[in-house]
Write an enzyme that holds these catalytic residues in place. Structure first.
Site, mmCIF file in Angstrom:
data_model
loop_
_atom_site.group_PDB
_atom_site.id
_atom_site.type_symbol
_atom_site.label_atom_id
_atom_site.label_comp_id
_atom_site.label_asym_id
_atom_site.label_seq_id
_atom_site.Cartn_x
_atom_site.Cartn_y
_atom_site.Cartn_z
ATOM 1 N N LEU A 409 25.746 -37.071 14.419
ATOM 2 C CA LEU A 409 26.053 -35.957 15.311
ATOM 3 C C LEU A 409 26.788 -34.832 14.603
ATOM 4 O O LEU A 409 26.599 -33.658 14.916
ATOM 5 C CB LEU A 409 26.867 -36.482 16.497
ATOM 6 N N ASP A 410 27.628 -35.171 13.627
ATOM 7 C CA ASP A 410 28.382 -34.143 12.915
ATOM 8 C C ASP A 410 27.444 -33.242 12.118
ATOM 9 O O ASP A 410 27.526 -32.013 12.170
ATOM 10 C CB ASP A 410 29.416 -34.807 11.997
ATOM 11 N N ASP A 411 26.541 -33.846 11.352
ATOM 12 C CA ASP A 411 25.565 -33.053 10.603
ATOM 13 C C ASP A 411 24.698 -32.223 11.542
ATOM 14 O O ASP A 411 24.415 -31.051 11.274
ATOM 15 C CB ASP A 411 24.677 -33.974 9.763
#
Length: 667
Positions: A409-411
């Site tokens: 999710l961060d990427d």
């Protein structure tokens, strides 16, 4: 674009904000406003942007080295001896890197300047002895004394003891019971693969095969490390120190399980071995490796051999190639990365160049975004995340070149951020829409977002004997949630409003008393605070003005006398957000500056002093150089240095300052 918070609107006219929290340092330090030479600022931006553009791969991505402690390099040596696949030249270069990493205290730490880490030191010592270093040599004697002073190899962590058991250095009763039958457990059972993080399951499944078969390293030179034990390992009775009452109960169950292992049905074990093999082979990920991470890759490679796959079998070749691709080779030394970070590096480098907007950066940005489009995972990929969210459509990005079972999710949020800032963002609308659908569908019940899974919050599992590292899970965190909130807010779809509101509620609850947010994936509170302020500057809710002001005031109190900011990985042992006196780094200074500018403090003396610090620290190459590690893989257990952070974050901060103070700020 300046913050819209009414309480901070005075910055638009250059007036100073007023906060109740006193700033650190002398009155003189508080009032000095060093002038920023505009020509020097632009020159620094141009040189940094040009240097960053030159490092872009022809395909459009960036990939900078990702460095960990000596344990990864040591484990590569151990793997060669376990398999009896020793490359003498490579072994010598890995040993050179291990010797260079030895600290003054005699052992090896988790990052430069850290205290000794027993487990890392045991692995490094064993690797050097396997490579032929004389135990009587001064560096080995110092290491041995340091290890024994910490209680000896019997006190090392679970992963180290399992490696030692495979080499016959500790009895199998000295490691947790990890039967391969765990792959047969139903979802309702207290333990299930989908109840632990992606990194845990990719490590555990092949490791359970190795533990169940009680494999034995080939160890062709017959090297042992009995000298590292205070008590002979076969006589040791204290392999499992009790961490809590729940851990005591789990340890008792673990012992009962091991005692009952001989009575387990042989047919059921055969079925479990087949199921486990199918599970990890399906996720082998070609030459990018199981899970894209070294521990899982090396376990898979050794498990393939234990299951009878020959040296030249395609699976073995793929796994071996994936491991070799992690090596960073120098003239005399070679070290091993834990994984690679091209999607993350590319998204962040793109954001920096978008902010810089130099004459030549536009083409680099377009190539980067087009490459990212090619890396997006379509809905048809069979990701493990579907275990918690079976009805959600795919559309995320992985951290590595390829890792289709494990987008994160961060990427994904960072890529959306970069795409929405592109001059022609409409060409990426389809990618953005599917990525946002995936993010919104992966929200946890508490409103936050984990890195790879939703609702991965079975905290009792951190008390099982295997989980002495305390990082079995992937719960929602402030930094990832901040970037997901930013992505949802930047696009502003009506159907995402409820998800955004819930995420903001989570972030409000996570703010700590001094005003900061914890950094799970970057060191530490400076990173976490910037990550959330970036989101709050995008949402600009009036009810968040006071917490933004508190966060800005906290950042100001943490500025060093040289104008920079610094926060050591030691902060993860602090009892919360407490004052520290750590050396300044370029990337942490950039995070603080970006956070303060997001909070509307662009005209503050603290921001000017931080900009001046970055201008002074820039090297002839156009880049900056930070010697310190800047992120946890797992807090208190495993730390990283993203070599790219000192290359794109300072550029981003300088360009952001230029744009805000010249009226050319990008949305």
């Amino acid at each position: 674009m300046l913050m819209k918070f009414p309480i901070l609107s005075s910055v638009a006219t250059g007036a100073r904000r007023s906060v109740a929290t006193p700033l650190s340092g002398t009155a003189l330090r508080q009032t000095i406003r060093p002038p920023i030479d505009r020509a020097a600022l632009q020159s620094a931006i141009d040189r940094a942007a040009a240097a960053l553009t030159r490092t872009q791969a022809e395909e459009g991505y960036w990939r900078f080295d990702l460095e960990a402690d000596a344990s990864i390099t040591a484990e590569y040596v151990l793997m060669m001896h376990y398999m009896d696949e020793i490359d003498p030249e490579l072994e010598a270069q890995l040993a050179t890197a291990l010797r260079a990493a030895q600290a003054l205290h005699g052992g090896w730490g988790l990052y430069p300047g850290s205290a000794i880490d027993l487990s890392c030191s045991v692995k490094a010592y064993y690797a050097l002895k396997l490579a032929g270093d004389d135990p009587a040599a001064p560096h080995m004697a110092r290491a041995r004394a340091a290890i024994l002073a910490q209680g000896g190899a019997a006190r090392s962590n679970v992963f180290t003891r399992i490696a030692l058991a495979m080499f016959g250095q500790v009895p199998w009763r000295g490691v947790p019971f990890l039967p391969v039958e765990i792959v047969l457990l139903p979802r309702w059972f207290p333990f299930h693969l989908h109840k632990v993080s992606y990194w845990s399951r990719t490590v555990m499944v092949p490791l359970a095969i190795l533990c169940s078969l009680k494999v034995r390293a080939r160890n062709p030179r017959g090297v042992n490390i009995r000298e590292l034990f205070v008590t002979p390992p076969e006589e040791e009775r204290e392999y499992f120190p009790v961490r809590s009452p729940l851990n005591r109960a789990f340890t008792t169950l673990d012992a009962l399980g091991r005692a009952s292992e001989p009575k387990l049905p042989a047919r059921r074990r055969r079925i479990a071995l087949v199921r486990a093999a199918r599970w990890f082979i399906a996720r082998l990920n070609g030459t990018d490796g199981l899970g894209g991470i070294f521990p899982a890759m090396v376990n898979a490679y050794e498990a393939l051999a234990a299951l009878g796959y020959g040296y030249d079998h395609p699976y073995r070749v793929q796994a071996r190639t994936a491991l070799r691709k992690l090596l960073v080779r120098g003239e005399s030394a070679t070290w091993c990365q834990p994984c690679v970070s091209p999607v993350w590096d590319t998204a962040l480098a793109t954001l920096a160049l978008e902010e810089a907007a130099t004459e030549r950066s536009g083409a680099a940005v377009t190539r980067a975004l087009d490459w990212l489009v090619s890396r997006q995972l379509p809905d048809g990929e069979p990701g493990d995340w579907r275990g918690a969210r079976p009805g959600v459509r795919g559309g995320g990005w992985a951290f590595q070149f390829a890792n289709p079972h494990y987008p994160d999710l961060d990427d994904t949020a960072a890529v959306i951020w970069a795409m929405t800032r592109a001059p022609d963002s409409t060409r990426y609308e389809a990618s953005i829409a599917s990525a946002l659908d995936w993010i919104a569908g992966m929200q946890s019940r508490n409103g936050g977002f984990g890195a790879f899974d939703a609702d991965n919050t079975f905290r009792y599992l951190n008390e099982i004997p295997f989980a002495d590292h305390g990082a079995l899970l992937d719960p929602p965190t402030s930094d990832v949630s901040g970037r997901c909130a930013l992505a949802l807010a930047r696009v502003g779809r009506t159907r995402d409003r409820a998800a955004l509101d819930a995420c903001l509620g989570f972030l409000r609850r996570e703010q700590e008393e001094p005003g900061a947010w914890f950094g799970r994936w970057g060191t530490n509170y400076v990173y976490g605070t910037w990550s959330v302020l970036a989101a709050l500057s995008q949402t600009a809710r009036p009810e968040d003005a006071a917490r933004v002001a508190r966060a800005a005031a906290w950042l100001m109190t943490r500025q060093n006398d040289d104008g920079g900011w610094g926060e050591s990985c030691d902060s993860y042992w602090d009892p919360g957000c407490v004052p520290r006196n750590d050396p300044s780094t370029a990337c942490q200074t950039a995070w603080a500056l970006l956070g303060l500018m997001d909070a509307g403090e662009v005209e503050s003396p603290e921001v000017r002093r931080g900009i001046a610090y970055l201008l002074r620290r820039q090297q002839e190459s156009g880049f900056w150089d930070d010697p310190w590690f800047n992120a946890p893989g797992f807090p208190r257990v495993f730390f990283l240095k993203y070599h790219g952070y000192a290359r794109y974050f300072p550029l981003w901060a300088l360009a952001r300052y230029r744009n805000l103070t010249s009226g050319d700020a990008m949305a």
